[in-house]
Design a protein around this motif. Structure first.
Motif, mmCIF file in Angstrom:
data_model
loop_
_atom_site.group_PDB
_atom_site.id
_atom_site.type_symbol
_atom_site.label_atom_id
_atom_site.label_comp_id
_atom_site.label_asym_id
_atom_site.label_seq_id
_atom_site.Cartn_x
_atom_site.Cartn_y
_atom_site.Cartn_z
ATOM 1 N N ASP A 147 0.859 -1.178 0.000
ATOM 2 C CA ASP A 147 0.000 0.000 0.000
ATOM 3 C C ASP A 147 0.899 1.232 0.000
ATOM 4 N N LEU A 148 0.396 2.278 -0.626
ATOM 5 C CA LEU A 148 1.152 3.533 -0.616
ATOM 6 C C LEU A 148 0.146 4.662 -0.823
ATOM 7 N N VAL A 149 0.148 5.600 0.091
ATOM 8 C CA VAL A 149 -0.756 6.739 -0.052
ATOM 9 C C VAL A 149 0.058 8.030 0.001
ATOM 10 N N VAL A 150 -0.091 8.867 -1.013
ATOM 11 C CA VAL A 150 0.583 10.162 -1.013
ATOM 12 C C VAL A 150 -0.496 11.233 -1.090
ATOM 13 N N LYS A 151 -0.450 12.149 -0.131
ATOM 14 C CA LYS A 151 -1.435 13.233 -0.125
ATOM 15 C C LYS A 151 -0.984 14.339 -1.059
ATOM 16 N N LYS A 152 -1.969 15.145 -1.454
ATOM 17 C CA LYS A 152 -1.626 16.267 -2.339
ATOM 18 C C LYS A 152 -0.692 17.242 -1.635
ATOM 19 N N GLY A 153 0.250 17.741 -2.354
ATOM 20 C CA GLY A 153 1.145 18.741 -1.820
ATOM 21 C C GLY A 153 2.084 18.244 -0.752
ATOM 22 N N GLU A 154 2.312 16.956 -0.734
ATOM 23 C CA GLU A 154 3.145 16.394 0.322
ATOM 24 C C GLU A 154 4.482 15.949 -0.261
ATOM 25 N N VAL A 155 5.531 16.100 0.529
ATOM 26 C CA VAL A 155 6.804 15.504 0.118
ATOM 27 C C VAL A 155 6.949 14.204 0.877
ATOM 28 N N HIS A 156 6.891 13.132 0.129
ATOM 29 C CA HIS A 156 6.783 11.814 0.722
ATOM 30 C C HIS A 156 8.032 11.013 0.358
ATOM 31 N N CYS A 157 8.609 10.396 1.356
ATOM 32 C CA CYS A 157 9.800 9.616 1.054
ATOM 33 C C CYS A 157 9.443 8.131 1.006
ATOM 34 N N LEU A 158 9.860 7.489 -0.072
ATOM 35 C CA LEU A 158 9.721 6.041 -0.155
ATOM 36 C C LEU A 158 11.116 5.475 0.091
ATOM 37 N N ALA A 159 11.242 4.735 1.193
ATOM 38 C CA ALA A 159 12.571 4.245 1.536
ATOM 39 C C ALA A 159 12.583 2.724 1.561
ATOM 40 N N GLY A 160 13.742 2.184 1.588
ATOM 41 C CA GLY A 160 13.900 0.738 1.603
ATOM 42 C C GLY A 160 15.260 0.425 1.041
ATOM 43 N N GLU A 161 15.762 -0.733 1.425
ATOM 44 C CA GLU A 161 17.078 -1.095 0.932
ATOM 45 C C GLU A 161 16.982 -1.524 -0.526
ATOM 46 N N ASN A 162 18.157 -1.714 -1.136
ATOM 47 C CA ASN A 162 18.164 -2.204 -2.519
ATOM 48 C C ASN A 162 17.315 -3.462 -2.642
ATOM 49 N N GLY A 163 16.513 -3.514 -3.686
ATOM 50 C CA GLY A 163 15.760 -4.732 -3.942
ATOM 51 C C GLY A 163 14.483 -4.878 -3.141
ATOM 52 N N CYS A 164 14.018 -3.793 -2.490
ATOM 53 C CA CYS A 164 12.803 -3.916 -1.673
ATOM 54 C C CYS A 164 11.542 -3.726 -2.495
ATOM 55 N N GLY A 165 11.689 -3.300 -3.744
ATOM 56 C CA GLY A 165 10.522 -3.117 -4.604
ATOM 57 C C GLY A 165 10.197 -1.667 -4.917
ATOM 58 N N LYS A 166 11.118 -0.745 -4.550
ATOM 59 C CA LYS A 166 10.860 0.672 -4.799
ATOM 60 C C LYS A 166 10.695 0.974 -6.280
ATOM 61 N N SER A 167 11.661 0.499 -7.066
ATOM 62 C CA SER A 167 11.611 0.818 -8.492
ATOM 63 C C SER A 167 10.407 0.170 -9.159
ATOM 64 N N ALA B 270 2.354 18.771 -13.626
ATOM 65 C CA ALA B 270 2.279 17.542 -12.852
ATOM 66 C C ALA B 270 1.553 17.776 -11.545
ATOM 67 N N LYS B 271 0.934 16.727 -11.049
ATOM 68 C CA LYS B 271 0.348 16.756 -9.716
ATOM 69 C C LYS B 271 1.185 15.934 -8.765
ATOM 70 N N LEU B 272 1.912 14.997 -9.361
ATOM 71 C CA LEU B 272 2.798 14.168 -8.553
ATOM 72 C C LEU B 272 4.095 13.979 -9.338
ATOM 73 N N ILE B 273 5.207 14.292 -8.708
ATOM 74 C CA ILE B 273 6.490 14.044 -9.350
ATOM 75 C C ILE B 273 7.220 12.971 -8.550
ATOM 76 N N ILE B 274 7.549 11.894 -9.223
ATOM 77 C CA ILE B 274 8.269 10.817 -8.557
ATOM 78 C C ILE B 274 9.743 10.964 -8.893
ATOM 79 N N MET B 275 10.567 10.988 -7.888
ATOM 80 C CA MET B 275 12.000 11.136 -8.141
ATOM 81 C C MET B 275 12.715 9.908 -7.606
ATOM 82 N N ASP B 276 13.182 9.076 -8.521
ATOM 83 C CA ASP B 276 13.849 7.846 -8.125
ATOM 84 C C ASP B 276 15.359 8.075 -8.122
ATOM 85 N N GLU B 277 15.930 8.207 -6.963
ATOM 86 C CA GLU B 277 17.368 8.448 -6.813
ATOM 87 C C GLU B 277 17.828 9.601 -7.713
#
Lengths: 498, 336, 337
Positions: A25-45, A161-168
């Motif tokens: 599950d992942l919920v991001v609210k509007k206007g929020e800076v949300h960090c998705l964390a996890g070690e390598n290989g946890c499924g982030k990408s 954009a309404k949501l910008i995802i920044m992967d590394e």
């Protein structure tokens, strides 16, 4: 209207038999800076590719701005206001900077014709967002990694954009550019735009994020406000272990030989004037940004590139390393960063992948391979590294990232004369269990007298596994420290460029 | 582990699903031939003519199969065959004067065969060097050499067919050892040797690895250039053997003999289980595919109302069908 | 664009080579820069040039089409023999041929885009299929050209007479078609988003999909376009030669692909352009047509073609290798303290 820009429920994604996401599950609210964390290989990408419509999930729902998308396409995701800065940047090497910046927006607007004027305006607007200067007519393939990363960033900031995802997004850029980026993120936030930020640089995420979601092995383990976390808890959620790994302690044995010595090694557009030495039993870390020359240095020692000047000494003797074959002959093994492209043959058997460097030794004068002795050797390495496989004749493709990486390791460890093992990004895309196996193995190998080099931009990986660390900046070795004198913040500060 | 020899072989057999499928197709085609044209098909004359036809393109199929195995292609194989026989032919005419004794003529014929093989080696080495030394994509490199070899063939023959060879030439190539035709012996020996190389030796393994991912072979310390050149040299030798067979069979050589064989050979190689993406395949599969194609071809000949050009439709259609079939089977296997 | 950038381009080198070669031929024979020789050259490059334009687009998208001569032959042969005398206007012949070509191209495109097979092997397969249909089912023999196309074929835009030798050469209307096609392709590739999509897909398929381009659709489009163009060019060829000879386009695919690559179009996709393709074709045509002027027997022409292909592709292959090996670390000038 929903207050959530994105709501992911119970998403599963499998690759072959490997569970990359196991009901997250992942919920991001509007206007929020949300960090998705996890070690390598946890499924982030993987989750990012699901949100962007590039992967179709095997189960679960994706809801963007209150609307459920049963079949999300990349175009629909862009239309819904999702922009992604991919870790692999996803730029077009064969097109100009101008086109790279403008194309996504023009496609989204459904434009049919090219207008240089409009392209120019879009491109200049994009560059101005992060105060980045570059020749618009240059082909992107001729740029440095850092510039490519800045292009990927500025491109994503452009669209409505309404949501910008920044992967590394900060693996290659300087401190000043990171500051610029954070400024932009705060501006975006004021305009009600949400940012999902993925990074394993702790100081960065704690500085910018308000909310955290932490994944481990394709599952949620934490979701909450930044205030609820401290470093200890964070580490626990990331690793699933109460106690941190025992850091590697290297007690220099008396009379430990210097195995590898590099003197004034230089390679044009790679690195200059690098000198260091490595004793048996040591684990040496090399860190620095992407594009700092760390990979080029390692690959030159291995023989993939040929140094223009300087010397390499193995066991105190000067050696000529002009090809990978020479490198192997001199006892150097190299685990490359792009495992699937450089390290493995995905469509061939596990056995062949492990034994490739040893075939000549297991064959007779006519070149006929002794299958039985190869099978034995493979079986013993599979057991030794506890690689989980059904049958050594299965395709490499059937293995998870962690087991695949162990196969790469087995390939080098099976060399009888191995003296120096260079690991470049050893745990990228590796699941957590295998990751600690690899750490444990590395330490054991060092204890048995192997000299190891770990190249990584994961600061904690370097700190907990190496006894000494070298920092590279702009092609030069600029710092050399004992890891015992460093903590995460200080090493992180050393490795950035200004 | 106490694996008996037989169980090991059984395992090999079941693992190579493509070979099993081919074998079933082989039997099915055989039965179909018997059912449709039993009397014509099951007769010694027909078998004799089938056996005469397949070695020349069968060798080319193995040659092109090798190129596909390393992730490339060889569009020049047919013209290597022709050029090597043309040069060998000129050599033979030059040295075989009137009134040479029977024994000398035979010696000269064998010497000229040797010349043909040497040309095959050189031509293959050129292909391999252009591909690995300059990095020219295999398709373009062998396209260029196709033109080159063809062109030299035209220059050496004046564009027409070259004949006037000693009669012993035909008797050597069309003869038999015991009851087995010489052409079949050449084909069998070549296939056994290449088959062993591909499946049992370091070289063969390395070829497959290179065909799958030539970046990773570099990182594993393999000598890519040597590998590519060796592969194309072997392909060149196979092509020159095919050239010798065509030369002897027709007692003449031309620069553009067997132009249609390129397409047919690609079809056979792919049908025989060589992946067009490189890295997978073996010689036994290709041999079985050769035999299937020969049976179908002979069967088509027995229907007078089918124009010979229709064979092209069948070859092209079959190639696509086999590729799509393998794709479907593969993606099913992947899902498991 | 500045001069330095221009001199770095493949197109620049090809242009220089063409110029040098022309001057050499002129010095040797004195016949190169005569009006009828120039017209002859333009005439003989008309058809290859049009094919080359189509192939260039396929190559840039990251594919390759070896089946266009088969498509051209089959569509042309079908309309010329099965619709002989049905219309007094050449247009219906072109339209039907284009439609047939489009359908065949769609088959190519579907197989390549759907299954992701190597395009070369797929199109070699369909090529065999199409030629088999033409030769086996339609029966391929020489056939007189239908009057409507004959009228088109005899329309000349230019006649040049050599004052010395009295030889005349004529430039047919098809040259105009060629020019239009080149301009239209230039526009498509450089001025439309579809053109940019073709470059994007050829450059990085994954990045293109992520940017919102329709990768499958783009690949389909390009093969359909290549097929449709082939149908059109097939009819052009027949009306230019004033006879229906079904087999004389077979084998052109290789020279055309080689001409594209010679002009800097990359076989792995994403790189190259119309100017390069045009220059590449021009070079191939000029060399093979000038051998007689140089006093070389025509028997050598294949050898020359082979050498041009090998040398030309080796040059671009070496450039490609250099590009791949290039490193991009900005090494700071002085060691930091």
């Amino acid at each position: 209207m929903s207050e959530n820009i994105i709501k992911i429920t119970g998403v599963k994604k499998y690759f072959g038999g490997v569970k990359a996401l196991d009901g997250v599950d992942l919920v991001v609210k509007k206007g929020e800076v949300h960090c998705l964390a996890g070690e390598n290989g946890c499924g982030k990408s993987t989750i990012i590719n699901v949100i962007s419509g590039f992967y179709a999930p095997d189960a679960g729902t994706v809801e963007i701005d209150g609307k459920v998308y049963p079949k999300l396409t990349t175009q629909a995701a862009i239309d819904a206001g999702v922009q992604v800065i991919y870790q692999d940047l996803s730029v077009f090497p064969n097109l100009t900077v101008r086109e790279n910046l403008a194309l996504t927006m023009e496609v989204a607007d459904g434009k049919k014709f090219v207008s240089k004027k409009r392209f120019n305006e879009i491109a200049l607007q994009a560059l101005s967002k992060i105060d980045f200067k570059v020749d618009l007519d240059e082909m992107v393939e001729n740029l440095t990694v850092a510039d490519k990363q800045l292009i990927a960033i500025s491109r994503a900031l452009l669209n409505n954009a309404k949501l910008i995802i920044m992967d590394e997004p900060t693996t290659a850029i300087t401190q000043k550019e990171v500051k610029n980026l954070f400024g932009v993120i705060r501006d975006l936030q004021k305009q009600g735009i949400a940012v999902l930020f993925v990074s394993h640089k702790l100081d960065e995420v704690f500085e910018i994020a308000e909310h955290f979601t932490i994944f481990r092995s394709g599952k949620n383990v934490f979701s909450g406000k930044t205030e609820e976390l401290d470093e200890k808890k964070f580490t626990y959620y990331m690793t699933g272990r109460e106690i941190q790994e025992e850091p590697f302690s290297y007690a220099a044995k008396s009379g430990a030989k210097t195995v590898l010595e590099v003197k004034n090694l230089s390679l044009a557009n790679g690195f200059a004037d690098c000198s260091f030495s490595l004793k048996e039993g040591e684990i040496l870390g090399i860190t620095g940004l992407l594009g700092s020359g760390r990979t080029e240095l390692a690959e030159t020692i291995f023989g993939y590139h040929q140094a223009q000047s300087g010397e390499i000494l193995i066991d105190g003797k000067k050696v000529e390393i002009k090809s990978v074959k020479d490198g192997i002959k001199n006892g150097i093994g190299y685990v490359p960063p792009e495992r699937n492209v450089q390290g493995l043959f995905m469509e061939q058997s596990i056995a062949d992948n492990i034994s490739i460097t040893r075939w000549k030794d297991h064959s007779n004068g006519l070149g006929f391979i002794n299958e039985a002795s190869i099978d034995d050797s493979v079986a013993s390495w599979v057991k030794e590294l506890s690689i989980k496989i059904n049958d050594p004749a299965d395709n490499m493709r059937t293995l998870s990232g962690g087991n695949a990486q162990k196969c790469v390791l087995a390939k080098w460890l099976s060399l009888e004369n191995l003296k120096v093992l260079i690991l470049n990004g050893p745990t990228v895309g590796v699941d957590i269990g295998a990751k600690y196996d690899i750490y444990k193995l590395t330490k054991r190998l060092a204890a048995d007298g192997l000299a190891v080099i770990i190249i990584s931009d994961d600061i904690r990986e370097v700190l907990s596994n190496c006894n000494r660390v070298l920092v590279m900046r702009q092609g030069r070795l600029v710092e050399e420290r004992m890891t015992s004198e460093l903590d995460e913040a200080s090493l992180s500060a050393l490795s950035v460029e200004y | 582990m106490n694996k008996g020899k037989t169980s090991f072989n059984m395992k090999m057999f079941t693992r190579d699903a493509n070979f099993v499928r081919l074998f079933i197709v082989f039997i099915a085609v055989f039965i179909a031939c018997c059912a449709l044209k039993g009397s014509q098909f099951l007769n010694a004359g027909n078998f004799e003519s089938m056996v005469k036809q397949f070695p020349e393109y069968g060798l080319l199929a193995v040659a092109i199969g090798l190129a596909l195995l390393i992730g490339g292609i060889d569009l020049s194989a047919v013209y290597i065959a022709n050029l090597s026989s043309i040069i060998a032919g000129r050599f033979l005419i030059a040295i075989a004067g009137e009134g040479a004794s029977e024994g000398t003529v035979y010696a000269m014929i064998f010497a000229s065969f040797l010349v043909a093989v040497v040309i095959g080696i050189l031509a293959g080495a050129l292909n391999g060097y252009l591909i690995s030394g300059f990095g020219i994509p295999a398709m373009l490199a062998t396209l260029g050499t196709q033109s080159l070899f063809w062109g030299f063939g035209v220059v050496l023959t004046g564009g027409s067919s070259m004949s006037g060879f000693p009669t012993q030439l035909a008797s050597v190539v069309n003869g038999s050892i015991g009851f087995i035709p010489v052409t079949v012996v050449i084909f069998t020996v070549a296939c056994v040797v290449v088959g062993l190389i591909v499946s049992r030796t370091v070289l063969g393994r390395q070829m497959k690895m290179y065909g799958t991912n030539n970046k990773a072979t570099t990182y594993a310390g393999l000598n890519n250039m040597k590998l590519v050149i060796t592969t194309h040299v072997i392909a060149g030798v196979l092509a020159s053997l095919s050239g010798i067979i065509m030369w002897g069979r027709y007692s003449s050589c031309r620069a553009d003999n067997g132009s249609a064989y390129t397409m047919q050979a690609i079809l056979i190689a792919v049908m025989g289980g060589v992946s067009p993406n490189g890295g997978k395949g073996n010689v036994q599969g290709v041999v079985l595919a050769v035999l299937i194609i020969q049976m179908v071809s002979s069967l088509l000949n027995m229907f007078n109302n089918i124009p010979s050009a229709c064979r092209q439709i069948i070859w092209g259609g079959l190639l696509l069908a086999v590729m799509i079939f393998n794709y479907v089977v593969d993606s099913r296997a992947k899902r498991h | 664009m500045n001069l330095k950038k221009i001199t770095k381009k493949t197109e620049f080198y090809i242009a220089v080579i063409i110029l040098v070669f022309c001057i050499l031929v002129q010095l040797r024979s004195g016949q190169f820069f005569t009006n009828n020789n120039i017209v002859d050259l333009l005439r003989s490059m008309t058809i290859p040039m049009m094919f080359c334009v189509g192939e260039m687009m396929v190559l840039i998208s990251g594919g390759v089409d070896c089946s266009f001569p088969a498509i051209a032959s089959l569509s042309m042969y079908f309309v010329c023999t099965r619709m002989d005398g049905m219309f007094g206007n050449p247009l219906p012949y072109f339209l039907v041929a284009i439609l047939l070509g489009l359908m065949m191209g769609a088959l190519n495109g579907f197989i390549v885009a759907k299954f992701k097979f190597p395009a070369m092997i797929v199109t070699l397969g369909t090529s065999s299929l199409f030629l088999g249909i033409m030769q086996g089912i339609l029966g391929s023999s020489e056939y007189p050209l239908t009057s409507a196309l004959n009228a088109l074929g005899t329309t000349k835009i230019l006649t040049a007479t050599n004052a010395q030798s009295g030889l005349t050469s004529e430039l047919p209307i098809h040259f105009v078609f060629m020019v239009i096609l080149i301009v239209a392709t230039w526009f498509l590739m450089n001025k439309t988003m579809l053109g940019r999509a073709i470059y994007a897909v050829g450059g990085d398929e994954v990045a293109a999909a992520r940017a919102g381009f329709n990768v499958f659709g783009t690949r389909m489009f390009i093969f359909c376009l290549s097929g449709a163009l082939a149908g059109f060019i097939g009819v052009c060829r027949a009306s230019m030669l004033l006879t229906v000879s079904p087999n004389n386009m077979i084998g052109m695919e290789m020279d055309v692909i080689a001409a594209c690559v010679l002009g800097g179009v990359s076989l792995v996709g994403g790189r190259g352009g119309i100017i390069g393709a045009v220059l590449g074709t021009a070079l191939m045509t000029i060399v093979s047509n000038s051998l007689i002027l140089l006093g070389v027997s025509t028997q050598w022409s294949r050898v020359f073609t082979g050498v041009i292909i090998i040398v030309g592709t080796a040059v671009s292959a070496i450039q490609e290798q250099r590009r791949k090996k290039k490193l991009f670390v900005t090494v700071s000038a002085k060691p930091e303290v």
